[in-house]
Design a protein around this motif. Structure first.
Motif, PDB file in Angstrom:
ATOM      1  N   SER A  31      64.047  87.242  81.979  1.00 46.69           N
ATOM      2  CA  SER A  31      64.191  88.186  80.874  1.00 46.69           C
ATOM      3  C   SER A  31      63.915  87.516  79.532  1.00 46.69           C
ATOM      4  CB  SER A  31      65.610  88.798  80.870  1.00 46.69           C
ATOM      5  OG  SER A  31      65.856  89.478  82.078  1.00 46.69           O
ATOM      6  N   PRO A  32      62.681  87.072  79.281  1.00 45.11           N
ATOM      7  CA  PRO A  32      62.380  86.369  78.033  1.00 45.11           C
ATOM      8  C   PRO A  32      62.599  87.261  76.817  1.00 45.11           C
ATOM      9  CG  PRO A  32      60.360  87.001  79.168  1.00 45.11           C
ATOM     10  CD  PRO A  32      61.485  87.284  80.107  1.00 45.11           C
ATOM     11  N   GLY A  33      63.072  86.666  75.757  1.00 40.19           N
ATOM     12  CA  GLY A  33      63.280  87.397  74.517  1.00 40.19           C
ATOM     13  C   GLY A  33      62.004  87.466  73.706  1.00 40.19           C
ATOM     14  N   PRO A  34      62.054  88.077  72.524  1.00 38.29           N
ATOM     15  CA  PRO A  34      60.856  88.240  71.690  1.00 38.29           C
ATOM     16  C   PRO A  34      60.206  86.911  71.318  1.00 38.29           C
ATOM     17  CG  PRO A  34      62.635  89.664  70.924  1.00 38.29           C
ATOM     18  CD  PRO A  34      63.211  88.774  71.969  1.00 38.29           C
ATOM     19  N   GLU A  35      60.994  85.889  71.006  1.00 44.38           N
ATOM     20  CA  GLU A  35      60.413  84.599  70.602  1.00 44.38           C
ATOM     21  C   GLU A  35      59.688  83.941  71.777  1.00 44.38           C
ATOM     22  OE1 GLU A  35      63.386  82.153  68.902  1.00 44.38           O
ATOM     23  OE2 GLU A  35      63.783  83.497  67.193  1.00 44.38           O
ATOM     24  N   GLU A  36      60.328  83.999  72.969  1.00 44.29           N
ATOM     25  CA  GLU A  36      59.688  83.405  74.137  1.00 44.29           C
ATOM     26  C   GLU A  36      58.387  84.140  74.482  1.00 44.29           C
ATOM     27  OE1 GLU A  36      62.797  84.201  73.937  1.00 44.29           O
ATOM     28  OE2 GLU A  36      64.014  82.423  74.328  1.00 44.29           O
ATOM     29  N   LEU A  37      58.423  85.461  74.386  1.00 47.20           N
ATOM     30  CA  LEU A  37      57.211  86.230  74.680  1.00 47.20           C
ATOM     31  C   LEU A  37      56.108  85.910  73.681  1.00 47.20           C
ATOM     32  CD1 LEU A  37      58.498  89.793  75.694  1.00 47.20           C
ATOM     33  CD2 LEU A  37      57.253  88.175  77.125  1.00 47.20           C
ATOM     34  N   SER A  38      56.479  85.817  72.424  1.00 43.97           N
ATOM     35  CA  SER A  38      55.486  85.509  71.393  1.00 43.97           C
ATOM     36  C   SER A  38      54.859  84.149  71.641  1.00 43.97           C
ATOM     37  CB  SER A  38      56.151  85.551  70.009  1.00 43.97           C
ATOM     38  OG  SER A  38      55.216  85.270  69.000  1.00 43.97           O
ATOM     39  N   ALA A  39      55.695  83.173  71.999  1.00 41.85           N
ATOM     40  CA  ALA A  39      55.174  81.831  72.282  1.00 41.85           C
ATOM     41  C   ALA A  39      54.277  81.865  73.517  1.00 41.85           C
ATOM     42  CB  ALA A  39      56.349  80.863  72.495  1.00 41.85           C
ATOM     43  N   PHE A  40      54.656  82.646  74.523  1.00 38.63           N
ATOM     44  CA  PHE A  40      53.851  82.749  75.739  1.00 38.63           C
ATOM     45  C   PHE A  40      52.456  83.288  75.411  1.00 38.63           C
ATOM     46  CE2 PHE A  40      52.240  85.430  79.184  1.00 38.63           C
ATOM     47  CZ  PHE A  40      52.241  84.547  80.243  1.00 38.63           C
ATOM     48  N   TYR A  41      52.390  84.358  74.620  1.00 41.19           N
ATOM     49  CA  TYR A  41      51.096  84.950  74.316  1.00 41.19           C
ATOM     50  C   TYR A  41      50.262  84.048  73.412  1.00 41.19           C
ATOM     51  CZ  TYR A  41      52.261  89.303  76.646  1.00 41.19           C
ATOM     52  OH  TYR A  41      52.576  90.241  77.592  1.00 41.19           O
ATOM     53  N   ARG A  42      50.889  83.321  72.510  1.00 40.58           N
ATOM     54  CA  ARG A  42      50.128  82.363  71.690  1.00 40.58           C
ATOM     55  C   ARG A  42      49.517  81.281  72.565  1.00 40.58           C
ATOM     56  NH1 ARG A  42      54.353  82.908  67.899  1.00 40.58           N
ATOM     57  NH2 ARG A  42      55.354  81.046  68.687  1.00 40.58           N
TER      58      ARG A  42
END
Length: 534
Positions: free
Chosen positions: A523-534
């Motif tokens: 359940s990644p949060g917004p920061e983890e998701l943002s880092a993943f997509y970057r």
């Protein structure tokens, strides 16, 4: 008859040909003896009926045999005529297969004529599906589906999987139960309870080897709110989703007590309903319109008046076909015109052949053949040509259909249902008969009017002029049909070229597109998701 048999045997050396001579002689004896007995059997009404029927069948069989011998003696003409009709029949049968599979075949669900698409003009959330079903009495139930992408993990390997989130009534609306196990219960759509999954037959066979023990097995299937799911059912092999090709279905979790404006599941893009017994489409439409305006008054910030006014109930088959109805019918119309051109071509060939055979037909007439016998002979020739073309064309249509399916967009609904089935074969049979009639009726009518005096070289000028007028008329018709097909095709190509040449304002050169999905695990949060997509 003995003299004829002796003569035929003396002219035949090959053993298999001699056997054929004996079989033919035996047939003649048996049939002629039967006719003699009927004719001499007292002249009863039944006897006359049997005699007329038997003679009719024998005459038809004789015409077919003579027509076959005539066509076999002109191989170039026969090949040209059969080849021309084959192309027209193959194109028409293949296109009809596509039209039937996509537009005409009944949907593969229980009582498909009662299935409707409910308010497809906008997205729903789970609460709106619940309220729409409750306020529209003409609908037994309403179910929704949202196409999704999941990940299935086996060991350290995660694979992307096309799937769907569905509401509790989705499978009940379609009327398709699970082939193994069961589908979802209402309580499994409550948040925290939806860690269950229903598999497609293809996924069950591919990933689990068709093992019935898959029921109750927990798999690493990442989805909203859950990283693992327990398999509770497998759908039938012949189950076809309305759209898309999901391999797994998960329950769409939503709090039942939430109002429409408090439910955040606004991603349910497809919603289907089942008409209640005795309810017409018009009645359901009126009820839905009233429900839509009622919902709009409650949530004016989320639903506009225009959206409520546009709420519709559509037959599910029409909804699935979408914008393809007109293009597919136009395509079928175009290939039928091509078939008509092919029939006119063959009719011209038969007319020209009839002119060359005028002496033969006149001699037949002089020896006692009536108009009906000559018409029967000429129609038998066109029937044999059409039958040969029908067999070859139907066989070729399998190849043509494969090409059409390969060229069609994969998103085309019900594309997999396009096949040369029993209905299509019946259509091909009828088409063959029609082609035979269209190609042969004019030459047969023309050939039956040959004057016996033409055998002696008289009255040729008038008959030749009449034949020329017929041929010119057929050629004119061919040109007219060809102009229609060519003009329509040219306009379509021009429209396509204009669309493809339209400036989009984007520089597409050197650019690629791709899809990247973040796994749900952890359940990644917004920061983890943002880092993943970057």
């Amino acid at each position: 008859m003995e003299d004829v048999l002796a003569y035929r045997l003396s002219q035949t050396d090959a053993r298999w040909r001699r056997a054929g001579v004996w079989l033919r002689a035996t047939w003649d004896v048996v049939v002629l003896v039967g006719l003699e007995r009927i004719q001499g059997g007292g002249g009863t009404g039944m006897g006359r009926e049997i005699e007329a029927t038997t003679i009719g069948w024998l005459a038809a069989g004789g015409n077919v045999g003579r027509a076959w011998a005539s066509l076999r003696s002109s191989p170039l003409f026969t090949a040209t005529a059969v080849g021309t009709l084959t192309l027209g029949i193959a194109a028409t049968v293949a296109t009809f297969s596509l039209v039937y599979g996509v537009l005409l075949a009944p949907l593969p669900y229980a009582a498909p004529d009662r299935l409707v698409a409910v308010w497809p003009e906008r997205n729903f959330n789970a609460a709106m599906i619940r309220e729409t079903a409750a306020r529209t009495e003409g609908l037994e139930a309403v179910g929704g589906i949202a196409h999704w992408t999941f990940f299935i993990r086996e060991g350290d390997v995660a694979s992307e999987l096309d799937g769907a989130l569905v509401t509790k009534d989705y499978f009940d609306v379609l009327g398709v139960p699970a082939a193994l196990g069961r589908t979802f219960r209402p309580d499994e759509t409550i948040p925290g309870q939806g860690d269950v999954a229903v598999l497609s037959h293809a996924m069950w066979m591919r990933d689990f080897g068709g093992d019935p023990a898959v029921l109750g097995r927990t798999v690493g299937l990442s989805g909203p709110g859950h990283d693992r799911h327990t398999v509770i059912g497998v759908m039938p092999q012949d189950f076809r989703p309305v759209t898309g090709a999901p391999e797994v279905w998960l329950p769409l979790e939503a709090t039942p007590s939430l109002a429409i404006d408090g439910d955040d599941t606004w991603f349910i893009g497809e919603h289907y309903g089942r008409l209640a017994p005795g309810v017409t489409l018009e009645q359901a439409q009126a009820q839905l319109g009233s429900a839509a305006h009622s919902i709009q008054r409650e949530i004016p910030d989320l639903l506009g008046t225009d959206e409520a006014t546009a709420a519709t109930v559509q037959p599910l088959g029409r909804y699935v076909a979408g914008d393809l109805v007109a293009p597919l019918w136009l395509g079928l119309g175009a290939v039928i015109l091509v078939l008509l051109v092919a029939c006119a071509n063959v009719s011209n060939l038969l007319l020209a052949r009839g002119e060359a055979r005028s002496e033969e037909l006149a001699v037949r007439s002089a020896l006692g053949a009536g108009r009906g016998q000559i018409v029967g002979l000429l129609l038998a020739e066109s029937l044999l040509l059409a039958l040969g073309a029908g067999l070859l064309g139907t066989g070729l249509s399998f190849v043509v259909l494969e090409g059409l399916v390969a060229l069609a967009p994969k998103e085309l609904a019900r594309l997999s249902e396009a096949s040369v089935n029993g209905v299509v074969l019946s259509f091909a049979l009828g088409l063959t008969g029609l082609a035979s009639l269209l190609a042969g009726v004019v030459p047969a009518a023309r050939g039956s009017g040959v004057d016996a005096a033409a055998a002696m070289g008289r009255a040729r000028s008038s008959s030749g002029a009449r034949g020329s007028r017929l041929i010119r008329g057929l050629v004119t018709g061919q040109i007219a049909l060809a102009v229609v097909v060519a003009t329509a095709s040219g306009l379509m190509l021009r429209s396509l070229t204009t669309l493809l040449g339209e400036e989009t304002g984007l520089e597409a050169e050197g650019l690629l597109t791709m899809r990247v999905w973040a796994p749900w695990e952890g359940s990644p949060g917004p920061e983890e998701l943002s880092a993943f997509y970057r």
